[in-house]
Design an enzyme around this catalytic site. Sequence first.
Site, PDB file in Angstrom:
ATOM      1  N   SER A  46      16.236 -30.539  -0.341  1.00  0.00           N
ATOM      2  CA  SER A  46      16.681 -31.759   0.334  1.00  0.00           C
ATOM      3  C   SER A  46      15.815 -32.951  -0.045  1.00  0.00           C
ATOM      4  O   SER A  46      14.710 -32.812  -0.567  1.00  0.00           O
ATOM      5  CB  SER A  46      16.645 -31.564   1.855  1.00  0.00           C
ATOM      6  OG  SER A  46      17.554 -30.578   2.271  1.00  0.00           O
ATOM      7  N   HIS A  51      13.330 -33.876   5.026  1.00  0.00           N
ATOM      8  CA  HIS A  51      12.239 -32.998   5.425  1.00  0.00           C
ATOM      9  C   HIS A  51      11.380 -33.665   6.492  1.00  0.00           C
ATOM     10  O   HIS A  51      10.945 -33.021   7.453  1.00  0.00           O
ATOM     11  CB  HIS A  51      11.375 -32.645   4.214  1.00  0.00           C
ATOM     12  CG  HIS A  51      12.064 -31.768   3.215  1.00  0.00           C
ATOM     13  ND1 HIS A  51      11.863 -31.879   1.853  1.00  0.00           N
ATOM     14  CD2 HIS A  51      12.948 -30.750   3.373  1.00  0.00           C
ATOM     15  CE1 HIS A  51      12.592 -30.971   1.225  1.00  0.00           C
ATOM     16  NE2 HIS A  51      13.261 -30.286   2.117  1.00  0.00           N
ATOM     17  N   ASP A 146      19.474 -12.214   4.677  1.00  0.00           N
ATOM     18  CA  ASP A 146      20.512 -13.101   5.214  1.00  0.00           C
ATOM     19  C   ASP A 146      19.927 -13.923   6.354  1.00  0.00           C
ATOM     20  O   ASP A 146      19.751 -13.417   7.464  1.00  0.00           O
ATOM     21  CB  ASP A 146      21.702 -12.267   5.701  1.00  0.00           C
ATOM     22  CG  ASP A 146      22.909 -13.121   6.081  1.00  0.00           C
ATOM     23  OD1 ASP A 146      22.740 -14.350   6.282  1.00  0.00           O
ATOM     24  OD2 ASP A 146      24.024 -12.572   6.170  1.00  0.00           O
TER      25      ASP A 146
END
Length: 231
Positions: A46, A51, A146
């Site tokens: 990003s 951030h 995940d």
Amino acid sequence: MREAGLIESDVVAGAMRLVDRANYVRSTRYAYEDAPQSIGHGATISAPHMHAHACQYLLPWIHSDAHILDVGSGSGYTAAVFHYLIKTASASKGESATSAPSSVSPGKVVGIDHIPALVDWSVDNLKRDGLGSALEKGEITMIAGDGRKGWQEGAPYDVIHVGAAAPEVPQPLIDMLKAPGRMFIPVGPDGGSQDVWTVDKDEEGNVKKMRLFGVRYVPLTDQSKQLGSRY
């Protein structure tokens, strides 16, 4: 960004200064631009101002023994920044919030990403940025898995940061949030309207969600879909 008012907190600015973004991008030519960059495998890092926003919203929940889960940890950049925020909180315990980072802290950052190649790369990035010792001590742990399901071994978490947009807030992440604790998560469909939300859990376990602002993030999805994405 501090001078432009994009970073309001001296503590966040100090932590971000300690992390060299050039160690976490594919093209160092654009390392310091305030823009997202592709890091391959359907993932991005990003823009720095995002951030900074995330850190500032999460900062009140970060303390010297905080456990932080970074979902969609990608290049490892945010894990590094969170590590220094914990260190700064340890040094400033009972002192000024602008104290230098401590060399000893019981806090922990867990980064999780479901692309093993990114996890391996993030470990290399962290070592290149001088954080090999933090990895060896277990102060930073990078996991392949995940992220929508979190990582139970490190739960509960004082702070959960999600670096990709989920269609809805995953219940397993809410369950792993400490009471009290806060989650920062972008929510919305891929290519559609997305917003960043905070999810707060109070001391009694009550959950409150608040929409903050509109964003555009890559989707928090499964590995096969991500590897076939356009990013």
